[in-house]
Every structure is written in C-alpha cells, then in structure tokens.
Write a protein that holds these residues in place. Structure first.
Motif, PDB file in Angstrom:
ATOM      1  N   ASP A   9      48.783 -21.462   6.009  1.00  0.00           N
ATOM      2  CA  ASP A   9      47.363 -21.247   6.259  1.00  0.00           C
ATOM      3  C   ASP A   9      46.802 -20.103   5.431  1.00  0.00           C
ATOM      4  O   ASP A   9      45.602 -19.871   5.405  1.00  0.00           O
ATOM      5  CB  ASP A   9      47.110 -20.990   7.743  1.00  0.00           C
ATOM      6  CG  ASP A   9      47.884 -19.785   8.251  1.00  0.00           C
ATOM      7  OD1 ASP A   9      48.960 -19.503   7.709  1.00  0.00           O
ATOM      8  OD2 ASP A   9      47.398 -19.124   9.186  1.00  0.00           O
ATOM      9  N   ASP A 337      43.085 -25.218  -1.401  1.00  0.00           N
ATOM     10  CA  ASP A 337      44.033 -24.648  -0.457  1.00  0.00           C
ATOM     11  C   ASP A 337      43.434 -23.487   0.334  1.00  0.00           C
ATOM     12  O   ASP A 337      44.064 -22.972   1.252  1.00  0.00           O
ATOM     13  CB  ASP A 337      45.295 -24.162  -1.191  1.00  0.00           C
ATOM     14  CG  ASP A 337      46.260 -25.304  -1.459  1.00  0.00           C
ATOM     15  OD1 ASP A 337      46.305 -26.240  -0.648  1.00  0.00           O
ATOM     16  OD2 ASP A 337      46.959 -25.255  -2.484  1.00  0.00           O
ATOM     17  N   GLY A 340      40.251 -26.078   2.369  1.00  0.00           N
ATOM     18  CA  GLY A 340      40.719 -27.317   2.965  1.00  0.00           C
ATOM     19  C   GLY A 340      40.160 -28.568   2.315  1.00  0.00           C
ATOM     20  O   GLY A 340      39.074 -28.563   1.737  1.00  0.00           O
ATOM     21  N   ARG A 341      40.915 -29.641   2.433  1.00  0.00           N
ATOM     22  CA  ARG A 341      40.539 -30.912   1.821  1.00  0.00           C
ATOM     23  C   ARG A 341      39.321 -31.526   2.527  1.00  0.00           C
ATOM     24  O   ARG A 341      38.379 -31.988   1.899  1.00  0.00           O
ATOM     25  CB  ARG A 341      41.697 -31.913   1.894  1.00  0.00           C
ATOM     26  CG  ARG A 341      42.929 -31.523   1.067  1.00  0.00           C
ATOM     27  CD  ARG A 341      43.761 -30.459   1.769  1.00  0.00           C
ATOM     28  NE  ARG A 341      45.114 -30.356   1.265  1.00  0.00           N
ATOM     29  CZ  ARG A 341      45.615 -29.287   0.694  1.00  0.00           C
ATOM     30  NH1 ARG A 341      44.873 -28.220   0.495  1.00  0.00           N
ATOM     31  NH2 ARG A 341      46.880 -29.279   0.304  1.00  0.00           N
ATOM     32  N   GLU A 544      42.493 -32.485   8.709  1.00  0.00           N
ATOM     33  CA  GLU A 544      42.768 -31.461   7.696  1.00  0.00           C
ATOM     34  C   GLU A 544      44.274 -31.335   7.495  1.00  0.00           C
ATOM     35  O   GLU A 544      45.027 -31.246   8.462  1.00  0.00           O
ATOM     36  CB  GLU A 544      42.187 -30.117   8.133  1.00  0.00           C
ATOM     37  CG  GLU A 544      42.412 -29.003   7.120  1.00  0.00           C
ATOM     38  CD  GLU A 544      41.829 -29.360   5.770  1.00  0.00           C
ATOM     39  OE1 GLU A 544      42.628 -29.665   4.856  1.00  0.00           O
ATOM     40  OE2 GLU A 544      40.605 -29.365   5.630  1.00  0.00           O
ATOM     41  N   LYS A 546      45.405 -29.054   5.034  1.00  0.00           N
ATOM     42  CA  LYS A 546      45.513 -27.823   4.236  1.00  0.00           C
ATOM     43  C   LYS A 546      46.719 -26.985   4.653  1.00  0.00           C
ATOM     44  O   LYS A 546      46.856 -26.586   5.802  1.00  0.00           O
ATOM     45  CB  LYS A 546      44.250 -26.980   4.405  1.00  0.00           C
ATOM     46  CG  LYS A 546      44.276 -25.670   3.622  1.00  0.00           C
ATOM     47  CD  LYS A 546      43.113 -24.776   3.979  1.00  0.00           C
ATOM     48  CE  LYS A 546      43.312 -24.137   5.326  1.00  0.00           C
ATOM     49  NZ  LYS A 546      42.291 -23.083   5.598  1.00  0.00           N
ATOM     50  N   CYS A 567      36.708 -27.076   9.743  1.00  0.00           N
ATOM     51  CA  CYS A 567      38.123 -27.369   9.915  1.00  0.00           C
ATOM     52  C   CYS A 567      38.892 -26.114  10.264  1.00  0.00           C
ATOM     53  O   CYS A 567      38.661 -25.054   9.705  1.00  0.00           O
ATOM     54  CB  CYS A 567      38.690 -27.965   8.632  1.00  0.00           C
ATOM     55  SG  CYS A 567      37.697 -29.315   8.001  1.00  0.00           S
ATOM     56  N   ARG A 569      42.984 -24.926  12.236  1.00  0.00           N
ATOM     57  CA  ARG A 569      44.302 -25.411  12.621  1.00  0.00           C
ATOM     58  C   ARG A 569      44.306 -25.990  14.034  1.00  0.00           C
ATOM     59  O   ARG A 569      45.184 -26.760  14.397  1.00  0.00           O
ATOM     60  CB  ARG A 569      45.329 -24.275  12.525  1.00  0.00           C
ATOM     61  CG  ARG A 569      45.618 -23.856  11.102  1.00  0.00           C
ATOM     62  CD  ARG A 569      46.615 -22.712  11.063  1.00  0.00           C
ATOM     63  NE  ARG A 569      47.901 -23.094  11.640  1.00  0.00           N
ATOM     64  CZ  ARG A 569      48.865 -23.701  10.962  1.00  0.00           C
ATOM     65  NH1 ARG A 569      48.665 -24.061   9.719  1.00  0.00           N
ATOM     66  NH2 ARG A 569      50.020 -23.980  11.547  1.00  0.00           N
TER      67      ARG A 569
END
Length: 578
Positions: A9, A337, A340-341, A544, A546, A567, A569
């Motif tokens: 992360d 990164d 996030g995607r 996500e 990432k 986004c 975790r």
C-alpha cells in the motif's frame, strides 16, 4: 510475485526506480518483454498513415469504404485469434515461447505487406501481424507481471503500456518520414520487422517466467531466476508462497482437470475466477468502446474530416494525439501504484465522456458552417467535370461542401481560390479534375470540408487522449495481469483479451461507415453513451488491486467487494455476491 515482504500500500513509482537501479536485471526482463508492446503499438498505429497512401495507389480502396475498414480491422481480427490461442500457449508452453512465436508472426506480416501487389496481400499481412498483436497484448504484461516484485509490479507493467504508446508515436513519425519516399506505405508497414527481430534475439537469452517454471516442477530453475530478482531472504518468502499456491492449484485440478476445456467449463462455477472475469472483461470492453482506436487507426482521417486536406498535414497533426498518448503512459507509471487502478479508470472515463460530447458539438458546428456550393463555381471547370449528383439536384442552392461529399463517393469539393471558406465547387472525384482544381492553386477535399473549427478539433482530440491514456489506456492491462488466480491466469487473460479485440474489431470495422451514416458528430455522441455505460460497469464490477499480492487479490474476490468511488483497502472487506 507470490508473497513478498514489502508493504504494497506504500508502493510508489520512485520505488520502481530504486529497485531497478539496485537490480537492473529486473528492468532488462521488463523492457525486453515490453518490445512486444512496442510492436503492438507500431502495427496498430502505422496503418492510420499508410492507409492514406494505399488509397492513392489502389483506387478500389479509395472508392470502397468497406475495403478501407477491412484493411484496418483485419489486424484486429487476427488479434482475436492470437489472444484466444495465446492463453492456451502461455499455459502449455510458457510465456517466453509465446513471445518468440509472436515475433515470427510480426516479421512474416511485415514482409508480406511491404511486398503487396494487391489489397488482398495487404489484408493477409495484416492478419499475420494481428495474430502477433493478439499474443503480445496478453503475454508481454503477463511476463512482466510475473518477474516483478509486488511493490513495483504496476509501474513495471506500465512500461509495456508506455512502449505500446511509444510504438504508436514512432509509427506516426515514421509515416511522416516516408511521405516523400518512393514506396511510401511499403516502407511504413515493412519497418515493423526490425523490432520483431530485435526482440526475438533478446528473448533467446532470457529465462522463462519463474511462476510457470515452478508450476512445471522446475523448482531449481525458478529459484535461480528469483535469486537474480530478490535478496536471499525474499527468495525464501517467494518460494514458500509459490509452493503454497501450486499445492492448492494441483488440489483444484485433481477435481476439475488440467486441460483447457476442463478449465473453461469450471470458470463460471468458480466464484473467484468469475468475479475476476467480470472485472477483466469489463475494463477491456470499456477500453475499446470509448472509441480510442478510431483515433489511433483513423487519426489522420479524423483530422481530414476536421478540415485539413493534405495527407502530410494530417499526419503531422496526428503526431499531437500519439505524442500525448505516450506522455500519458509515463504519467500512468508514476500514479498507477500511488492512486490505484480503479480510481484512475473512473477519473479517466469522466474526462473521456466530456471530451466526446465536446467533439460532437464541434463537428456539428463545423458541418453546419461548411462552405456553400454554387453552380457558377462548379461549372467553372466545365459540365463534364461537375459532380453528377449536383447537376441532377433540383435545389442546388441548398448544397454545401458537406452535402457534396455525402452525396456520393464520386464527388469532391474544390475550395474557392481566393478564400477556402467562401462558396466552392462540387466536382467529379477523378484524378483529372483534382489536377485541374489544384492547378488553379485551390485545395481539394474528399474527406472533410474547410473549417475554422479544425484546430479546435485537434486540440480536443489531444484532451481526449490526455483523459484516456493515464487511466483507461494502461490500467485495464494491469488489472488483467493481477485479477486471476495463477492456475487461471493464462485462460482468464486470454478470454478478456479476446473480448478486447472483438470490441476493437466492432469499433474499427464500423467507424467509417458510422461517420458516413451518422456524421462525425453523431458518431462521437454514440461513443460518449458507450463510455457512460462503461463507467457505470467499472464502478460496480471492478475492485482495486493496487499493491496487493496475488493471494490477497484472490482472497478479496472470494469475499466480494462493495463498490466505492474512493478506493481504499477496506474495499476488499465488503460484500457483493455475484
């Protein structure tokens, strides 16, 4: 890689630079495999400029829109087959063999196209390079992903996206360089054989993916490669993670089988893989239906529709879009990164939708303000050289340049000699008439009309690319390299890539027909609507990934996820059963 000791992360692009500096072998692997992306980009981008000169050499191509679309889209049709079989070849024979085979197909296609004596030969060559593109589109990012530490995986996979856009930019530069060279389009298409040879030679000296080797019980070889990538303590962590993953995989295969058909039958019954495919297919289809490859394949044609008649001018202005696409890929490497995607794709889609609606409005205004047609201007060159449709019109005073061009493929617009925005002539589209028009220092138009909005259209295309490239241009390929369990990665990536190329084929095979039927304005509105649908689908279906290790991605999909715009975790801890 499986496992790992880094905190994903906190991954940043600078970590990629530091790691590659300490271990240059990682970058060597990534760049060598990424040449497949360069070939992908070059062969999909070069046709946009080459088509202008193919039309000049083969009148059948110039007169028939479907033949132009076929020459462009047959590479995409080949890519569908290449992507479909590429997944199987990846799992059966390895990533390295797949890349080598793609290089052979690239080289054969380049030679055939350069030596073409008829449109059908160009089409055959396009099919061959398409097979290579399809295999490279999924194999290169997969190989890079599997030889990259988790903390820099996204940035390294982005090098493949950078090389794709770099290949497209190189294609436009090379197109422009060969505009005055005898053979023009033959050189443009044939040059693609050079990087194919370079990559083939490089890949002969590089190893297979350590994941694939471990899966084939070649543990010693896998360890030797991992030792070149990781420190000693990290290697042990990776080996343990690989061992755990392979044991689970073999237990799974004992119940469902190891062949392609058994895996395919089990995919929709496996909740993790099914959810991975929901996400992977969604981003791949959305990537195409935003209309990006209408810009990549037909950029000079779009520039001509915006009012720039010269082939060379159209190619030069198209460099803006391809250059911005390459810059966007660099931006993506720095942010994919960090942010996030998923977030990048959502922001990207908002920008794309706004630009498409703006382009639609601009082309609508340009069409309404096209120069008018007068009988005196048209008959200036003689009745025999005037467009027959115009002569048969009962109300010729209602005609303007756009109506002239839409009336028939046999009609062209000859601009006013004093001011191209003043009333002009609607003439028969023949070489003799073209020579007469240009002989009076007038501009000859067959695809678009003189427009004061032309430069703004090019700028909006540039903004569209800026919106697309950092998000939708790169993130879908990264998502598909991360979203599937190891045992389904080849098949899952292959299925998603097939959907990508089918969508690409639909878009590229219909674009010119759509512009003739709906006009450029209506066509861009249609793509804006598709983009909005894609945005909604991404929001609800794409989690996500990432900085997550592959095991964490698998666990997240097992639990499901709750869609959130911002986004984080915690997203993986939600629930969303499908």
């Amino acid at each position: 890689m499986e496992g790992g000791v880094a905190k994903p992360d906190k991954t940043e692009f600078t970590e990629c630079w530091r790691t590659s500096w300490r271990t240059p072998y990682i970058m060597r692997l990534a760049v060598s495999a990424g040449i497949g992306g360069l070939l992908f980009g070059y062969d999909t981008g070069v046709i946009s400029g080459a088509l202008l000169y193919i039309r000049d050499d083969f009148k059948s191509v110039d007169k028939q829109t479907w033949l132009q679309e076929t020459i462009v889209s047959m590479a995409v049709a080949g890519a569908i087959v290449g992507a479909a079989f590429g997944g199987w070849i990846n799992d059966k024979y390895g990533r390295r063999i797949s890349i080598l085979l793609a290089d052979i197909l690239f080289l054969i296609g380049a030679v055939v196209m350069a030596a073409s004596v008829a449109p059908w030969m160009i089409i055959l060559g396009r099919i061959s390079v398409g097979l290579g593109v399809g295999m490279a589109s999924m194999t290169s990012p997969l190989y890079i992903s599997e030889v990259s530490p988790a903390r820099i995986r996204g940035a390294l996979v982005s090098t493949n996206g950078l090389l794709i856009t770099g290949g497209q930019f190189s294609a436009y530069l090379i197109n422009l360089a060969f505009t005055k060279t005898p053979g023009t389009w033959r050189w443009m298409l044939g040059v693609a054989g050079v990087p194919a040879i370079v990559q083939f030679v490089l890949m002969l000296s590089l190893p297979e993916s350590p994941r694939w080797l471990y899966r084939q019980d070649k543990v010693k070889e896998a360890r030797e490669i991992l030792e070149k990538i990781y420190t000693a303590d990290e290697v042990e962590e990776e080996i343990k993670a690989l061992q755990s993953s392979i044991e689970a995989e073999k237990a799974d295969e004992a119940s469902i089988g190891n062949d392609l058909l058994s895996k395919a039958k089990n995919i929709w019954g496996n909740r993790v893989v099914r959810r991975g495919l929901y996400a992977g297919i969604t981003v791949q289809v959305a990537q195409q239906f935003v209309g990006i490859n209408t810009v990549m394949y037909y950029s000079p044609t779009i520039v001509q529709l915006a009012g720039f008649a010269s082939n060379k001018t159209a190619l030069a202005l198209s460099l803006i879009t391809s250059g911005l696409n390459a810059i966007g890929s660099v931006v993506s490497m720095g942010f994919v990164d960090r942010f996030g995607r998923r977030r990048l794709m959502i922001v990207s889609m908002f920008g794309i939708i706004i630009c498409l609606f703006a382009l639609s409005g601009l082309f609508y205004a340009a069409s309404n303000h096209a120069p008018s047609i007068t009988s005196s201007e048209s008959l200036h060159f003689g009745r025999n050289f005037t467009c027959s449709s115009f002569l048969q019109e009962s109300q010729p005073s209602t005609w303007n340049c756009m109506k002239c061009l839409k009336a028939s493929s046999d009609c062209a617009f000859c601009a006013n000699g004093d001011n191209k925005y003043q009333p002009g002539a609607c003439l028969a589209a023949t070489d003799a008439t073209k020579g007469m028009c240009q002989g009076e220092h007038r501009t000859w138009y067959t695809k678009g009309c003189p427009s004061k909005f032309g430069l703004f259209a090019v700028l909006l295309l540039g903004m569209y690319i800026i919106s697309y490239s950092p998000g939708m241009g790169t993130a879908p390929w990264i998502v598909n390299s991360e979203i599937y369990p190891l045992r389904y990665r080849g098949v899952g990536g292959g299925i998603a890539a097939v959907f990508n190329w089918i969508s690409n084929l639909i878009v590229s095979e219909t674009f010119l027909t759509l512009t003739e039927t709906l006009g450029a304005s209506g066509t861009f509105v249609l793509f804006a609507v598709f983009s909005f649908i894609g945005l909604v689908a991404i929001y609800f279906l794409v989690p996500e990934t990432k900085g997550l290790q592959f095991e964490e991605v698998e666990k997240m999909l097992e639990k499901g996820f709750k869609p959130r715009l911002c986004c984080n975790r915690n997203e993986k801890d939600g629930s969303n059963s499908k």
